[in-house]
Write a protein that holds these residues in place. Sequence first.
Motif, mmCIF file in Angstrom:
data_model
loop_
_atom_site.group_PDB
_atom_site.id
_atom_site.type_symbol
_atom_site.label_atom_id
_atom_site.label_comp_id
_atom_site.label_asym_id
_atom_site.label_seq_id
_atom_site.Cartn_x
_atom_site.Cartn_y
_atom_site.Cartn_z
ATOM 1 N N GLN A 26 0.802 -1.212 0.000
ATOM 2 C CA GLN A 26 0.000 0.000 0.000
ATOM 3 C C GLN A 26 0.843 1.274 0.000
ATOM 4 O O GLN A 26 0.390 2.322 -0.445
ATOM 5 C CB GLN A 26 -0.923 0.022 1.229
ATOM 6 N N ILE A 27 2.065 1.198 0.508
ATOM 7 C CA ILE A 27 2.922 2.377 0.625
ATOM 8 C C ILE A 27 3.443 2.779 -0.751
ATOM 9 O O ILE A 27 3.962 1.964 -1.496
ATOM 10 C CB ILE A 27 4.098 2.112 1.585
ATOM 11 N N ASN A 28 3.316 4.054 -1.068
ATOM 12 C CA ASN A 28 3.865 4.613 -2.296
ATOM 13 C C ASN A 28 4.220 6.077 -2.057
ATOM 14 O O ASN A 28 4.159 6.552 -0.931
ATOM 15 C CB ASN A 28 2.882 4.450 -3.463
ATOM 16 N N ALA A 29 4.569 6.770 -3.112
ATOM 17 C CA ALA A 29 5.017 8.160 -2.974
ATOM 18 C C ALA A 29 3.947 9.076 -2.391
ATOM 19 O O ALA A 29 4.265 10.097 -1.787
ATOM 20 C CB ALA A 29 5.475 8.690 -4.328
ATOM 21 N N GLN A 30 2.687 8.726 -2.554
ATOM 22 C CA GLN A 30 1.615 9.560 -2.041
ATOM 23 C C GLN A 30 1.131 9.130 -0.649
ATOM 24 O O GLN A 30 0.140 9.638 -0.146
ATOM 25 C CB GLN A 30 0.408 9.537 -3.003
ATOM 26 N N SER A 31 1.837 8.208 -0.045
ATOM 27 C CA SER A 31 1.411 7.722 1.271
ATOM 28 C C SER A 31 1.520 8.830 2.310
ATOM 29 O O SER A 31 2.422 9.669 2.262
ATOM 30 C CB SER A 31 2.274 6.544 1.699
ATOM 31 N N SER A 32 0.589 8.792 3.229
ATOM 32 C CA SER A 32 0.583 9.793 4.295
ATOM 33 C C SER A 32 1.663 9.472 5.316
ATOM 34 O O SER A 32 2.096 8.316 5.437
ATOM 35 C CB SER A 32 -0.782 9.800 4.985
ATOM 36 N N PRO A 33 2.091 10.473 6.063
ATOM 37 C CA PRO A 33 3.053 10.212 7.138
ATOM 38 C C PRO A 33 2.540 9.163 8.129
ATOM 39 O O PRO A 33 3.321 8.374 8.647
ATOM 40 C CB PRO A 33 3.222 11.580 7.805
ATOM 41 N N GLN A 34 1.232 9.146 8.348
ATOM 42 C CA GLN A 34 0.653 8.159 9.272
ATOM 43 C C GLN A 34 0.800 6.734 8.729
ATOM 44 O O GLN A 34 1.116 5.815 9.468
ATOM 45 C CB GLN A 34 -0.821 8.475 9.559
ATOM 46 N N GLU A 35 0.571 6.550 7.436
ATOM 47 C CA GLU A 35 0.725 5.219 6.828
ATOM 48 C C GLU A 35 2.178 4.751 6.911
ATOM 49 O O GLU A 35 2.447 3.583 7.221
ATOM 50 C CB GLU A 35 0.264 5.245 5.374
ATOM 51 N N ILE A 36 3.080 5.661 6.647
ATOM 52 C CA ILE A 36 4.505 5.328 6.723
ATOM 53 C C ILE A 36 4.887 4.995 8.162
ATOM 54 O O ILE A 36 5.610 4.027 8.414
ATOM 55 C CB ILE A 36 5.360 6.480 6.152
ATOM 56 N N ALA A 37 4.384 5.770 9.114
ATOM 57 C CA ALA A 37 4.671 5.510 10.533
ATOM 58 C C ALA A 37 4.116 4.157 10.971
ATOM 59 O O ALA A 37 4.755 3.447 11.756
ATOM 60 C CB ALA A 37 4.092 6.629 11.400
ATOM 61 N N THR A 38 2.963 3.795 10.447
ATOM 62 C CA THR A 38 2.373 2.498 10.784
ATOM 63 C C THR A 38 3.266 1.366 10.302
ATOM 64 O O THR A 38 3.539 0.415 11.052
ATOM 65 C CB THR A 38 0.960 2.362 10.173
ATOM 66 N N LEU A 39 3.750 1.459 9.075
ATOM 67 C CA LEU A 39 4.650 0.434 8.547
ATOM 68 C C LEU A 39 5.935 0.393 9.363
ATOM 69 O O LEU A 39 6.403 -0.682 9.754
ATOM 70 C CB LEU A 39 4.950 0.675 7.065
ATOM 71 N N ARG A 40 6.503 1.562 9.643
ATOM 72 C CA ARG A 40 7.717 1.636 10.464
ATOM 73 C C ARG A 40 7.505 0.928 11.799
ATOM 74 O O ARG A 40 8.326 0.133 12.232
ATOM 75 C CB ARG A 40 8.095 3.097 10.698
ATOM 76 N N ASP A 41 6.385 1.205 12.448
ATOM 77 C CA ASP A 41 6.094 0.593 13.740
ATOM 78 C C ASP A 41 5.951 -0.920 13.636
ATOM 79 O O ASP A 41 6.356 -1.652 14.541
ATOM 80 C CB ASP A 41 4.847 1.215 14.357
ATOM 81 N N LYS A 42 5.377 -1.389 12.541
ATOM 82 C CA LYS A 42 5.225 -2.839 12.329
ATOM 83 C C LYS A 42 6.593 -3.506 12.193
ATOM 84 O O LYS A 42 6.814 -4.589 12.739
ATOM 85 C CB LYS A 42 4.381 -3.135 11.091
ATOM 86 N N TYR A 43 7.510 -2.860 11.472
ATOM 87 C CA TYR A 43 8.871 -3.397 11.359
ATOM 88 C C TYR A 43 9.508 -3.500 12.749
ATOM 89 O O TYR A 43 10.058 -4.535 13.120
ATOM 90 C CB TYR A 43 9.744 -2.495 10.487
ATOM 91 N N TYR A 44 9.466 -2.401 13.492
ATOM 92 C CA TYR A 44 10.085 -2.381 14.819
ATOM 93 C C TYR A 44 9.446 -3.405 15.758
ATOM 94 O O TYR A 44 10.142 -4.061 16.533
ATOM 95 C CB TYR A 44 9.974 -0.992 15.452
ATOM 96 N N THR A 45 8.130 -3.540 15.688
ATOM 97 C CA THR A 45 7.432 -4.496 16.551
ATOM 98 C C THR A 45 7.866 -5.917 16.233
ATOM 99 O O THR A 45 8.108 -6.720 17.145
ATOM 100 C CB THR A 45 5.901 -4.360 16.405
ATOM 101 N N PHE A 46 8.005 -6.230 14.955
ATOM 102 C CA PHE A 46 8.442 -7.579 14.587
ATOM 103 C C PHE A 46 9.834 -7.858 15.157
ATOM 104 O O PHE A 46 10.071 -8.919 15.733
ATOM 105 C CB PHE A 46 8.443 -7.774 13.066
ATOM 106 N N VAL A 47 10.750 -6.917 15.017
ATOM 107 C CA VAL A 47 12.115 -7.102 15.513
ATOM 108 C C VAL A 47 12.113 -7.244 17.035
ATOM 109 O O VAL A 47 12.826 -8.085 17.588
ATOM 110 C CB VAL A 47 13.036 -5.942 15.065
#
Length: 163
Positions: A26-47
């Motif tokens: 879902q993430i692309n150049a038009q993604s909102s900062p919130q969408e990007i933050a959600t993905l970032r948080d998912k990466y960190y949570t998995f680790v």
Amino acid sequence: MLIVLLASCKLSSEKQLKNIAQLEEQINAQSSPQEIATLRDKYYTFVKDYPQDSLAPEMLFRVAILHLKIGHGDETIRDFDRLVNTYPNFEKNGEACFYKAFTYDNILHNLDSAKIAYEYFINHYPEDNLVTDAQLSLKYLGMSAEEIAATFNISDEDSLLEE
């Protein structure tokens, strides 16, 4: 009981990975900062939840690349450092070191740190496909596009477009 616990952990990690994959699509150049933050948080949570999983270093690599793409230099450096220090045998550590140097150079504009990081990469990963790029980056470090073009010493008479 141990088998049930291990199976539930595996299902949970698979669920997180599926969720991450959906967000990445879902993430692309038009993604909102919130969408990007959600993905970032998912990466960190998995680790955090599965630090010994074979995909944990890949998740750290991906979050660092995500930070690089959105221009968050300090976070990029932090994530690549964490990756290399926590998972010293990860197959993409050479690439991580190159991108760390690139971040110092192009995002943070810290030429001294970029020089050190490029040299470290070249010396520690001499067989990596990105070594030539690192050598060129070092050669032209701190130069403007005009200064780089001038090093090629191209004159009008040498133009390849002449007939």
